[in-house]
Design a protein around this motif. Structure first.
Motif, PDB file in Angstrom:
ATOM      1  N   MET A  95       0.884  -1.175   0.000  1.00 30.55           N
ATOM      2  CA  MET A  95       0.000   0.000   0.000  1.00 30.55           C
ATOM      3  C   MET A  95       0.919   1.220   0.000  1.00 30.55           C
ATOM      4  O   MET A  95       1.654   1.471   0.963  1.00 30.55           O
ATOM      5  CB  MET A  95      -0.862  -0.037   1.255  1.00 30.55           C
ATOM      6  N   VAL A  97       1.174   5.401  -1.136  1.00 31.26           N
ATOM      7  CA  VAL A  97       0.620   6.657  -1.657  1.00 31.26           C
ATOM      8  C   VAL A  97       1.767   7.661  -1.742  1.00 31.26           C
ATOM      9  O   VAL A  97       2.494   7.879  -0.760  1.00 31.26           O
ATOM     10  CB  VAL A  97      -0.520   7.186  -0.753  1.00 31.26           C
ATOM     11  N   GLY A 105      -7.564  10.975   1.781  1.00 28.69           N
ATOM     12  CA  GLY A 105      -8.474   9.827   1.720  1.00 28.69           C
ATOM     13  C   GLY A 105      -8.101   8.778   0.693  1.00 28.69           C
ATOM     14  O   GLY A 105      -8.847   7.809   0.500  1.00 28.69           O
ATOM     15  N   GLY A 107      -5.491   6.570   0.655  1.00 27.32           N
ATOM     16  CA  GLY A 107      -5.165   5.279   1.270  1.00 27.32           C
ATOM     17  C   GLY A 107      -6.433   4.509   1.601  1.00 27.32           C
ATOM     18  O   GLY A 107      -6.536   3.302   1.329  1.00 27.32           O
ATOM     19  N   ARG A 138      -2.575   3.035  11.676  1.00 28.37           N
ATOM     20  CA  ARG A 138      -3.715   3.864  12.106  1.00 28.37           C
ATOM     21  C   ARG A 138      -4.839   3.797  11.067  1.00 28.37           C
ATOM     22  O   ARG A 138      -6.012   3.693  11.406  1.00 28.37           O
ATOM     23  CB  ARG A 138      -3.233   5.302  12.297  1.00 28.37           C
TER      24      ARG A 138
HETATM   25  C1  LIG Z   1      -0.074   4.817   4.937  1.00 32.91           C
HETATM   26  C2  LIG Z   1      -0.474   5.583   3.683  1.00 32.91           C
HETATM   27  C3  LIG Z   1      -0.760   4.564   2.566  1.00 32.91           C
HETATM   28  C4  LIG Z   1      -1.753   6.387   3.965  1.00 32.91           C
HETATM   29  O1  LIG Z   1      -2.163   6.998   2.756  1.00 32.91           O
HETATM   30  P1  LIG Z   1      -3.086   8.316   2.755  1.00 32.91           P
HETATM   31  O2  LIG Z   1      -3.565   8.485   1.358  1.00 32.91           O
HETATM   32  O3  LIG Z   1      -2.389   9.443   3.383  1.00 32.91           O
HETATM   33  O4  LIG Z   1      -4.303   7.826   3.693  1.00 32.91           O
HETATM   34  P2  LIG Z   1      -5.639   8.620   4.048  1.00 32.91           P
HETATM   35  O5  LIG Z   1      -5.622   9.961   3.383  1.00 32.91           O
HETATM   36  O6  LIG Z   1      -6.777   7.727   3.741  1.00 32.91           O
HETATM   37  O7  LIG Z   1      -5.527   8.783   5.635  1.00 32.91           O
HETATM   38  C5  LIG Z   1      -4.399   9.420   6.183  1.00 32.91           C
HETATM   39  C6  LIG Z   1      -4.800  10.534   7.162  1.00 32.91           C
HETATM   40  O8  LIG Z   1      -5.381  11.627   6.436  1.00 32.91           O
HETATM   41  C7  LIG Z   1      -6.626  11.964   7.030  1.00 32.91           C
HETATM   42  N1  LIG Z   1      -7.489  12.466   5.963  1.00 32.91           N
HETATM   43  C8  LIG Z   1      -8.156  11.731   5.040  1.00 32.91           C
HETATM   44  N2  LIG Z   1      -8.844  12.556   4.211  1.00 32.91           N
HETATM   45  C9  LIG Z   1      -8.584  13.804   4.614  1.00 32.91           C
HETATM   46  C10 LIG Z   1      -9.001  15.080   4.147  1.00 32.91           C
HETATM   47  N3  LIG Z   1      -9.811  15.195   3.097  1.00 32.91           N
HETATM   48  N4  LIG Z   1      -8.535  16.176   4.797  1.00 32.91           N
HETATM   49  C11 LIG Z   1      -7.704  16.047   5.856  1.00 32.91           C
HETATM   50  N5  LIG Z   1      -7.279  14.861   6.342  1.00 32.91           N
HETATM   51  C12 LIG Z   1      -7.716  13.758   5.723  1.00 32.91           C
HETATM   52  C13 LIG Z   1      -7.106  10.672   7.650  1.00 32.91           C
HETATM   53  O9  LIG Z   1      -8.057  10.895   8.659  1.00 32.91           O
HETATM   54  C14 LIG Z   1      -5.811  10.121   8.197  1.00 32.91           C
HETATM   55  O10 LIG Z   1      -5.499  10.819   9.389  1.00 32.91           O
HETATM   56  P3  LIG Z   1      -4.552  10.192  10.552  1.00 32.91           P
HETATM   57  O11 LIG Z   1      -3.248   9.763   9.901  1.00 32.91           O
HETATM   58  O12 LIG Z   1      -4.364  11.321  11.502  1.00 32.91           O
HETATM   59  O13 LIG Z   1      -5.258   9.002  11.122  1.00 32.91           O
HETATM   60  C15 LIG Z   1       0.640   6.580   3.253  1.00 32.91           C
HETATM   61  O14 LIG Z   1       0.990   7.369   4.359  1.00 32.91           O
HETATM   62  C16 LIG Z   1       1.885   5.921   2.704  1.00 32.91           C
HETATM   63  O15 LIG Z   1       1.946   5.570   1.515  1.00 32.91           O
HETATM   64  N6  LIG Z   1       2.927   5.733   3.545  1.00 32.91           N
HETATM   65  C17 LIG Z   1       4.201   5.215   3.083  1.00 32.91           C
HETATM   66  C18 LIG Z   1       4.119   3.779   2.630  1.00 32.91           C
HETATM   67  C19 LIG Z   1       3.642   2.874   3.737  1.00 32.91           C
HETATM   68  O16 LIG Z   1       4.089   2.933   4.859  1.00 32.91           O
HETATM   69  N7  LIG Z   1       2.707   1.974   3.355  1.00 32.91           N
HETATM   70  C20 LIG Z   1       2.114   1.049   4.277  1.00 32.91           C
HETATM   71  C21 LIG Z   1       2.657  -0.308   4.115  1.00 32.91           C
HETATM   72  S1  LIG Z   1       1.871  -1.430   5.276  1.00 32.91           S
END
Ligand SMILES: CC(C)(COP(=O)(O)OP(=O)(O)OC[C@H]1O[C@@H](n2cnc3c(N)ncnc32)[C@H](O)[C@@H]1OP(=O)(O)O)[C@@H](O)C(=O)NCCC(=O)NCCS
Length: 174
Positions: A95, A97, A105, A107, A138
């Motif tokens: 996963m 991003v 949103g 992820g 999380r």
């Molecule tokens: C983990 C990962 C996939 C999350 O992706 P993302 O697209 O940022 O995920 P989301 O946007 O769905 O959620 C992330 C945060 O944004 C918040 N969010 C979602 N939509 C939002 C919006 N419209 N406005 C503000 N915040 C928002 C969520 O509530 C969440 O908050 P939190 O971290 O405080 O709990 C990303 O950080 C990543 O690629 N990390 C590096 C690779 C990795 O570690 N992958 C996992 C392998 S197991």
């Protein structure tokens, strides 16, 4: 900015390999513990996605990508190539991003797409692991994944130093 389109990809061509390598490299450069160490060479990154491409073609993996107006900005996989006695389940992997598309949103959308694809493929159980207490852990907890437990010193961060992993599962039959 156009919101990303999330879709399953059945044919991973060289352009897609390159775009996915860019996303992987951005995540590793950003410190994500996703199997690779720094420096992540272009050759290693593209070789990984060519291996994924072969797996998709063989039906061993499902690949989901998200694309925005600048190209591929996220991805996740289902791995089906598991022991014969586990036909009901898949592993969720890679996963990723891109940093430019996080916290909007995406992820969550990728995981929803992965779960829908798993259901379409007849799977009822998904398993994954994530760095303990990290952004991904999380996210999975928020989406209803069940936390199984923690394994200390499971892997290295790309710059070095051990991290623990937390194992999660998702019962799609419920
Ligand atoms: C983990 C990962 C996939 C999350 O992706 P993302 O697209 O940022 O995920 P989301 O946007 O769905 O959620 C992330 C945060 O944004 C918040 N969010 C979602 N939509 C939002 C919006 N419209 N406005 C503000 N915040 C928002 C969520 O509530 C969440 O908050 P939190 O971290 O405080 O709990 C990303 O950080 C990543 O690629 N990390 C590096 C690779 C990795 O570690 N992958 C996992 C392998 S197991």
């Amino acid at each position: 900015m156009i919101s990303p389109v999330v879709r399953r990809v059945h044919d991973v061509d060289e352009a897609m390999v390159g775009a996915l390598a860019d996303v992987l490299t951005d995540c590793v450069d950003g410190g994500a513990s996703v199997s690779f160490m720094l420096p992540l060479t272009r050759e290693r990154a593209t070789s990984f996605w060519r291996h994924v491409s072969d797996g998709v073609r063989a039906g061993h993996r499902a690949l989901i990508v998200a694309e925005d107006d600048r190209g591929v900005c996220g991805t996740v996989q289902l791995i089906f190539d598991l022991p014969q006695n586990q036909p009901q389940r898949a592993d969720v992997a890679k996963m990723l991003v891109h940093r430019r598309a996080r916290r909007q949103g995406l992820g969550a959308a990728l995981m929803k797409a992965a779960e829908a694809t798993a259901r379409e493929c007849g799977k009822t159980l998904l398993v994954l692991d994530a760095v303990t207490d990290g952004d991904a852990a999380r996210l999975y907890a928020r989406l209803g994944w069940v936390r199984v437990g923690e394994i200390p010193n499971y892997a290295l961060f790309p710059q070095g130093g051990f991290c623990s992993t937390t194992v999660f599962y998702r019962d799609l039959a419920r």
